[in-house]
Scaffold this motif. Structure first.
Motif, PDB file in Angstrom:
ATOM      1  N   SER A 631       1.685 -14.852  75.244  1.00  0.00           N
ATOM      2  CA  SER A 631       2.025 -13.354  75.461  1.00  0.00           C
ATOM      3  C   SER A 631       3.747 -13.341  74.898  1.00  0.00           C
ATOM      4  CB  SER A 631       1.973 -12.918  76.812  1.00  0.00           C
ATOM      5  OG  SER A 631       2.996 -13.283  77.682  1.00  0.00           O
ATOM      6  N   HIS A 633       5.560 -11.717  76.970  1.00  0.00           N
ATOM      7  CA  HIS A 633       6.392 -11.155  77.767  1.00  0.00           C
ATOM      8  C   HIS A 633       7.782 -11.863  77.982  1.00  0.00           C
ATOM      9  CE1 HIS A 633       3.341  -8.477  79.290  1.00  0.00           C
ATOM     10  NE2 HIS A 633       2.542  -9.675  79.461  1.00  0.00           N
ATOM     11  N   CYS A 636      10.633  -9.774  76.034  1.00  0.00           N
ATOM     12  CA  CYS A 636      11.051  -8.610  76.494  1.00  0.00           C
ATOM     13  C   CYS A 636      12.550  -8.440  76.874  1.00  0.00           C
ATOM     14  CB  CYS A 636      10.052  -7.843  77.649  1.00  0.00           C
ATOM     15  SG  CYS A 636       8.177  -7.683  76.488  1.00  0.00           S
ATOM     16  N   LYS A 672      -0.299  -3.972  72.603  1.00  0.00           N
ATOM     17  CA  LYS A 672      -0.604  -4.111  74.227  1.00  0.00           C
ATOM     18  C   LYS A 672       0.421  -4.319  75.041  1.00  0.00           C
ATOM     19  CE  LYS A 672      -3.941  -6.249  76.783  1.00  0.00           C
ATOM     20  NZ  LYS A 672      -5.218  -7.555  76.712  1.00  0.00           N
ATOM     21  N   GLU A 673       1.348  -5.228  74.695  1.00  0.00           N
ATOM     22  CA  GLU A 673       2.488  -5.356  75.484  1.00  0.00           C
ATOM     23  C   GLU A 673       3.554  -4.665  75.481  1.00  0.00           C
ATOM     24  OE1 GLU A 673       3.083  -9.635  75.344  1.00  0.00           O
ATOM     25  OE2 GLU A 673       0.998 -10.141  75.969  1.00  0.00           O
TER      26      GLU A 673
END
Length: 715
Positions: A631, A633, A636, A672-673
């Motif tokens: 991912s 994440h 971010c 999506k994220e």
């Protein structure tokens, strides 16, 4: 149906019925099940439902009750093999049907041969309709059969019988006399029984076409005979006049020693219509006349056809399966063409004898020979999947048998199998890791670590988390790294161990913490310095340190001046490969993104931020795939508009790299994220550096083009 085709719809429906029996049924007063509502089932599907319940292990006194409904559920070919069914449940559920075939071999639950025969004979239709009956492995309990209304009840009551299998039963000479009075008996199996004479066979000599007679140990066993009277009986059968059993076209005497080729030749020459002879483990299967008969099938060890025929026919006979597998292994030692037919036979043997060490010892070696090199790629994937599942079962069942474990590991160590064949990869990883803990053979250790490395990368996030919680696994892999580092070796074992550790800690805070607690960080710092000139090793070391740097609670473990200065030197060195500099930059970007947690000097932080931006702008775009992400994440926090430009630049360069290499996969992940929104905000912010804006726009353009290519998406 094609081997790789989907499962039949009818099979899927029957499986669903089996899973839903409780919901579909009500209960009778005796606790047995009854379908609450049942349409008139297609007849063949009723047979299939009974068989499916048996193979799924849910057929018992309770569930078999649904077949008491003879109007809607009409059984013809019934199988209750190995199922726990009592005499009463059998009588109520199966005996009312107009059965043509029944296989009740190895049934548990106290059901005897006498119960079955008397129950079937109580149905007048069954007396004439039943053509095939298998009672292998049952206690016949013949003495319990009583006169039924003045009429003797026995096998002879079932006048329609053509095939009768009574292997491994307490069949006696007296009961055989009753059997041989059947007017239409064509096929008879009396193997491993207490029969001591074969003269009763003359009673059915005009109809008997097939006789199977393995291990008749009491055949004419007078005290002084030393077993040779039995050999003489068999010799007379082989060499005697064809008029003794004139209709016989199939004879199986596998396992009978002291059979001469002359006797076999005489038997074959005297019977023009012969279609089968069982001669495995007799020493007579090499008789030249056997190969000259084109329509004659033979089980033996003289050639491939005989061995494969043995594996097909003797699936239920452990000693014969083992014997045939030994001969198959010798035949395929140097095999160079794919043989899915042979692999299927080996798999069937393993599945039929799941607890037999003797079978699995040879079978696992055969599997390796049949799937080694490129042979696996030509096999049906479903066959390979079932085979690997059986290998894992063998590893689990025989954990302390070194050769079985070695054979399974050798077979598993295939890129194609590990990458493209579906099987329980979590189970495989745990089994191989457990094996690794007690073995130090360098070749096998290399294979085990390679298998673990590939499997870990294939696990789901949940499975990786479960595996990563095991400190034992971490210790095993770190021990291998230390063992290799102590002697300065750079080999595939070291690289695979480093890859496995890297994958285990990817977005897994628990695993990262375990790594630190197992003194992994100290070890990695030493290895990082001693392997300075090995980019393939450096990348894996820095990749794991990236994983730690992504966990805020663990970042302080990396805030060591010597370590960071070494990482910074790697980032700055233009002679170092971009792949190594990339991961060095990732560590520094994560740590520099949280100035409030920075505990080292401001000058070092300032240098890191400056060098991040300057170094990244010199990197060339990589063609080969170097890294993949579960991912975005961890990126971010680095993409916030308030972050220093060096931190932001590393993050957008990384995203741009993977997106350009696999746009379809990462475009949807960005959306999506919520990363596309962060990139838009970054590109639009007045204080964002032009280098970062350029890369952000490029990423957003890739995403936009991909969406345009694939069409509008559902919101």
């Amino acid at each position: 149906m094609d081997a790789e085709g989907p499962e039949a719809l009818s099979d899927l429906c029957l499986t669903q019925v089996c899973c839903s029996l409780d919901a579909l049924c009500s209960r009778r007063a005796d606790g047995s099940m009854c379908l609450s509502w049942a349409p008139l089932f297609p007849q063949e599907m009723v047979d299939q439902l009974l068989c499916k319940m048996g193979t799924k292990g849910i057929l018992n006194d309770t569930t078999v009750g649904i077949f008491r409904n003879c109007k809607e559920l009409r059984l013809r070919r019934a199988s209750i093999r190995f199922c726990p069914v009592s005499a009463e449940a059998f009588r109520l559920a199966l005996c009312p049907h107009r059965l043509q075939e029944l296989d009740a071999s190895w049934v548990s639950g106290g059901l005897t041969g006498a119960d079955i025969v008397s129950g079937l004979a109580s149905n007048l239709e069954c007396r004439s309709s039943l053509q095939r009956l298998s009672l292998n492995g049952l206690h016949l309990d013949w003495e319990s059969l009583m006169e039924d209304g003045g009429t003797h009840v026995g096998f002879s009551s079932l006048q329609g019988l053509r095939t009768l299998n009574l292997a491994t039963t307490d069949l006696t000479d007296a009961v055989l006399e009753d059997v041989c009075s059947l007017p239409q008996l064509e096929s008879l199996d009396i193997s491993c029984s207490a029969v001591s004479k074969l003269t009763a066979l003359l009673g059915c000599k005009n109809t008997l076409k097939s006789l199977i007679a393995h291990r008749l140990r009491q055949l004419d066993m007078s005290p002084a005979s030393d077993g040779r009277d039995g050999d003489e009986t068999v010799r007379q059968l082989l060499e005697g006049s064809p008029q003794v059993l004139p209709s016989l076209v199939s004879l199986d005497i596998s396992g009978r020693k002291r059979i001469s080729e002359a006797a076999v030749r005489a038997f074959v020459e005297a019977r023009a219509g012969l279609v089968f002879m069982g001669l495995l483990a007799t020493g007579a299967s090499s008789c030249d006349i056997l190969t000259s008969q084109k329509t004659l099938k033979v089980t033996g060890e003289a050639n491939e056809n005989q061995v494969c025929e043995a594996l097909r026919r003797y699936r239920d006979r452990e000693c014969f399966i083992r014997e045939a597998l030994i001969h198959l292994y010798n035949l395929i030692t140097d095999i160079d063409s794919p043989r899915p037919d042979m692999l299927q036979l080996v798999l069937s043997g393993m599945q039929s004898h799941p607890t037999s060490l003797h079978v699995h010892l040879v079978a696992t070696a055969c599997v390796f020979n049949l799937t080694t090199q490129d042979l696996a790629e030509a096999m049906p994937v479903s066959l390979l999947s079932s085979t690997v599942t059986q290998l894992l079962y063998a590893m689990k069942t025989f954990p302390n048998h070194q050769q079985v474990q070695k054979n399974c590991l050798l077979a598993l160590c295939s890129d194609y199998i590990l990458q493209d064949v579906p099987f329980d990869k979590y189970l495989a990883a745990t089994l191989v890791i457990n094996w690794l803990s007690s073995h130090e053979d360098p070749t096998l250790q290399r294979m085990a670590v390679a298998v673990i490395s590939i499997l870990v990368a294939k696990l789901s996030t949940e499975e990786t988390a479960q595996l990563a919680e095991d400190v034992f696994i971490m210790k095993q892999l770190l021990a291998i790294v230390q063992q290799k580092a102590m002697v300065g070796v750079v080999d595939s074992t070291l690289k695979f161990a480093l890859s496995a550790l890297w994958n285990l800690t990817d977005e897994m805070p628990t695993a990262a913490r375990n790594f630190i607690e197992c003194q992994g960080l100290e070890l990695y710092e030493e290895v990082l310095e001693s392997y300075y000139g090995e980019p393939s090793v450096q990348q894996k070391l820095l990749g794991l340190l990236n994983n730690i740097a992504e966990v805020e609670a663990l970042q302080d473990n990396l805030l060591e001046e010597d370590l960071l200065e070494h990482v910074l030197s790697l980032l700055q060195d233009s002679q170092v490969e971009v792949g190594v500099r990339y991961f060095a930059g990732g560590i520094l970007a994560q740590l520099a993104s949280r100035p409030e947690a920075w505990t080292l000097g401001d000058e070092l932080l300032s240098t890191i931020l400056k060098q991040l931006h300057a170094s990244i702008m010199t990197w060339s775009q990589l063609e080969r795939e170097m890294v993949s992400y579960r991912s975005f994440h961890p990126f971010c926090p680095l993409l916030q508009t308030g972050q220093p430009s060096g931190v932001q630049l590393w993050a957008v360069w990384a995203i741009h790299l993977v997106c350009s290499q696999n746009t379809s996969h990462y475009s949807s992940m960005l959306e999506k994220e919520g990363v596309t929104e962060l990139l838009k905000a970054l590109a639009a912010h007045p204080d964002t550096h032009g280098d970062i804006k350029g890369l952000s726009d490029s990423i957003l353009l890739m995403v936009e083009r991909h969406q345009g290519h694939t069409g509008p998406r559902n919101s």
